[in-house]
Motif scaffolding. Structure first.
Motif, PDB file in Angstrom:
ATOM      1  N   ASN A   1     -72.758 -10.205 -21.810  1.00 45.73           N
ATOM      2  CA  ASN A   1     -72.168  -9.364 -20.712  1.00 45.73           C
ATOM      3  C   ASN A   1     -71.709  -8.027 -21.418  1.00 45.73           C
ATOM      4  OD1 ASN A   1     -71.744 -11.356 -18.849  1.00 45.73           O
ATOM      5  ND2 ASN A   1     -69.918 -12.293 -19.477  1.00 45.73           N
ATOM      6  N   THR A   2     -71.685  -8.020 -22.724  1.00 46.77           N
ATOM      7  CA  THR A   2     -71.300  -6.862 -23.337  1.00 46.77           C
ATOM      8  C   THR A   2     -72.607  -5.902 -23.123  1.00 46.77           C
ATOM      9  OG1 THR A   2     -70.267  -7.838 -25.347  1.00 46.77           O
ATOM     10  CG2 THR A   2     -71.070  -5.490 -25.639  1.00 46.77           C
ATOM     11  N   PHE A   3     -73.845  -6.345 -23.128  1.00 47.54           N
ATOM     12  CA  PHE A   3     -74.812  -5.478 -22.655  1.00 47.54           C
ATOM     13  C   PHE A   3     -74.786  -5.196 -21.091  1.00 47.54           C
ATOM     14  CE2 PHE A   3     -79.141  -5.207 -20.991  1.00 47.54           C
ATOM     15  CZ  PHE A   3     -79.521  -4.201 -21.526  1.00 47.54           C
ATOM     16  N   LEU A   4     -74.563  -6.056 -20.197  1.00 42.99           N
ATOM     17  CA  LEU A   4     -74.741  -5.895 -18.973  1.00 42.99           C
ATOM     18  C   LEU A   4     -73.408  -4.842 -18.601  1.00 42.99           C
ATOM     19  CD1 LEU A   4     -75.447  -9.398 -17.674  1.00 42.99           C
ATOM     20  CD2 LEU A   4     -77.012  -7.340 -17.640  1.00 42.99           C
ATOM     21  N   SER A   5     -72.319  -4.725 -19.322  1.00 38.84           N
ATOM     22  CA  SER A   5     -71.198  -3.839 -19.015  1.00 38.84           C
ATOM     23  C   SER A   5     -71.189  -2.685 -19.888  1.00 38.84           C
ATOM     24  CB  SER A   5     -70.076  -4.731 -19.053  1.00 38.84           C
ATOM     25  OG  SER A   5     -69.565  -5.196 -20.387  1.00 38.84           O
TER      26      SER A   5
ATOM     27  N   ARG B   1     -78.864   3.651 -15.033  1.00 38.89           N
ATOM     28  CA  ARG B   1     -77.842   3.594 -13.894  1.00 38.89           C
ATOM     29  C   ARG B   1     -77.786   2.014 -13.596  1.00 38.89           C
ATOM     30  NH1 ARG B   1     -76.146   8.237 -14.176  1.00 38.89           N
ATOM     31  NH2 ARG B   1     -77.299   9.924 -13.307  1.00 38.89           N
ATOM     32  N   ARG B   2     -76.417   1.425 -13.953  1.00 42.47           N
ATOM     33  CA  ARG B   2     -76.329   0.033 -13.856  1.00 42.47           C
ATOM     34  C   ARG B   2     -75.855  -0.231 -12.228  1.00 42.47           C
ATOM     35  NH1 ARG B   2     -71.492  -1.317 -16.074  1.00 42.47           N
ATOM     36  NH2 ARG B   2     -70.585   0.745 -15.883  1.00 42.47           N
ATOM     37  N   PRO B   3     -76.107  -1.240 -11.921  1.00 43.01           N
ATOM     38  CA  PRO B   3     -75.771  -1.636 -10.480  1.00 43.01           C
ATOM     39  C   PRO B   3     -74.476  -1.388 -10.116  1.00 43.01           C
ATOM     40  CG  PRO B   3     -76.806  -3.530 -11.687  1.00 43.01           C
ATOM     41  CD  PRO B   3     -76.820  -2.476 -12.486  1.00 43.01           C
ATOM     42  N   ALA B   4     -74.260  -1.256  -8.657  1.00 46.19           N
ATOM     43  CA  ALA B   4     -72.791  -0.912  -8.344  1.00 46.19           C
ATOM     44  C   ALA B   4     -72.177  -2.463  -8.206  1.00 46.19           C
ATOM     45  CB  ALA B   4     -72.979  -0.135  -7.017  1.00 46.19           C
ATOM     46  N   TRP B   5     -72.855  -3.427  -7.951  1.00 42.13           N
ATOM     47  CA  TRP B   5     -72.238  -4.647  -7.958  1.00 42.13           C
ATOM     48  C   TRP B   5     -72.054  -5.401  -9.231  1.00 42.13           C
ATOM     49  CZ3 TRP B   5     -76.176  -8.176  -9.888  1.00 42.13           C
ATOM     50  CH2 TRP B   5     -77.342  -7.484  -9.870  1.00 42.13           C
ATOM     51  N   THR B   6     -71.138  -6.194  -9.272  1.00 39.02           N
ATOM     52  CA  THR B   6     -70.831  -6.810 -10.643  1.00 39.02           C
ATOM     53  C   THR B   6     -71.573  -8.063 -10.944  1.00 39.02           C
ATOM     54  OG1 THR B   6     -68.923  -7.774  -9.916  1.00 39.02           O
ATOM     55  CG2 THR B   6     -68.644  -5.643 -10.913  1.00 39.02           C
ATOM     56  N   GLY B   7     -72.320  -8.611  -9.972  1.00 37.02           N
ATOM     57  CA  GLY B   7     -72.897 -10.172  -9.891  1.00 37.02           C
ATOM     58  C   GLY B   7     -73.857 -10.330 -11.063  1.00 37.02           C
ATOM     59  N   ALA B   8     -74.279  -9.133 -11.668  1.00 37.67           N
ATOM     60  CA  ALA B   8     -75.167  -9.379 -12.945  1.00 37.67           C
ATOM     61  C   ALA B   8     -74.241  -9.554 -14.211  1.00 37.67           C
ATOM     62  CB  ALA B   8     -76.109  -8.325 -12.892  1.00 37.67           C
ATOM     63  N   VAL B   9     -73.097 -10.293 -14.091  1.00 36.62           N
ATOM     64  CA  VAL B   9     -72.513 -10.674 -15.413  1.00 36.62           C
ATOM     65  C   VAL B   9     -72.458 -12.288 -15.335  1.00 36.62           C
ATOM     66  CG1 VAL B   9     -70.292 -10.550 -16.480  1.00 36.62           C
ATOM     67  CG2 VAL B   9     -71.218  -8.593 -15.208  1.00 36.62           C
ATOM     68  N   LEU B  10     -72.548 -12.742 -16.294  1.00 37.01           N
ATOM     69  CA  LEU B  10     -72.546 -14.112 -16.498  1.00 37.01           C
ATOM     70  C   LEU B  10     -71.170 -14.596 -16.658  1.00 37.01           C
ATOM     71  CD1 LEU B  10     -75.317 -14.691 -19.483  1.00 37.01           C
ATOM     72  CD2 LEU B  10     -75.596 -14.937 -17.045  1.00 37.01           C
ATOM     73  N   TRP B  11     -70.634 -15.546 -15.708  1.00 34.85           N
ATOM     74  CA  TRP B  11     -69.225 -15.688 -15.796  1.00 34.85           C
ATOM     75  C   TRP B  11     -69.041 -16.911 -16.697  1.00 34.85           C
ATOM     76  CZ3 TRP B  11     -66.428 -12.047 -14.128  1.00 34.85           C
ATOM     77  CH2 TRP B  11     -67.050 -11.297 -12.936  1.00 34.85           C
ATOM     78  N   MET B  12     -67.838 -16.911 -17.476  1.00 37.23           N
ATOM     79  CA  MET B  12     -67.603 -18.098 -18.217  1.00 37.23           C
ATOM     80  C   MET B  12     -67.504 -19.415 -17.530  1.00 37.23           C
ATOM     81  SD  MET B  12     -67.452 -16.721 -21.229  1.00 37.23           S
ATOM     82  CE  MET B  12     -66.537 -15.997 -22.591  1.00 37.23           C
TER      83      MET B  12
END
Length: 103
Positions: A75-79, A88-99
């Protein structure tokens, strides 16, 4: 938006960790955990589905604490802050692994 992890992004991530005040142990752990994620994704496009499959893989193969620790590193990398690279990161937040929820 689709994207993959490139050597340039990994280099920028390493630079970000080094400059952000993480301890040496955390820096090394995050790098190792991200390398594991890179091995898992094998150049595939990162999207919600891939992140969910990786999350489940971690939960199936590690303790809850171990899986959560690896999730934090990815998540640190993806954010990463958008201003640190041309990436450019995606505008959506779905590419984050949820706990996972505690039971």
């Amino acid at each position: 938006m689709n994207y993959t992890i490139t050597p340039e992004l990994l280099s920028q991530y390493n630079h970000y960790l080094a400059k952000s005040g993480y301890s040496k142990a955390t820096y090394q752990k995050y790098r190792g955990d991200l390398a594991q994620f890179c091995e898992y994704q094998k150049g595939k496009t990162i999207d919600e589905g891939l992140c969910e499959m990786y999350r489940q893989y971690l939960l199936d193969h590690y303790t809850l604490r171990g899986a959560c620790s690896k999730i934090v590193a990815v998540n640190t990398f993806l954010s990463l802050p958008a201003g640190i690279s041309k990436w450019r990161r995606p505008a959506w937040t779905g590419a984050v692994l949820w706990m996972p929820e505690r039971k």
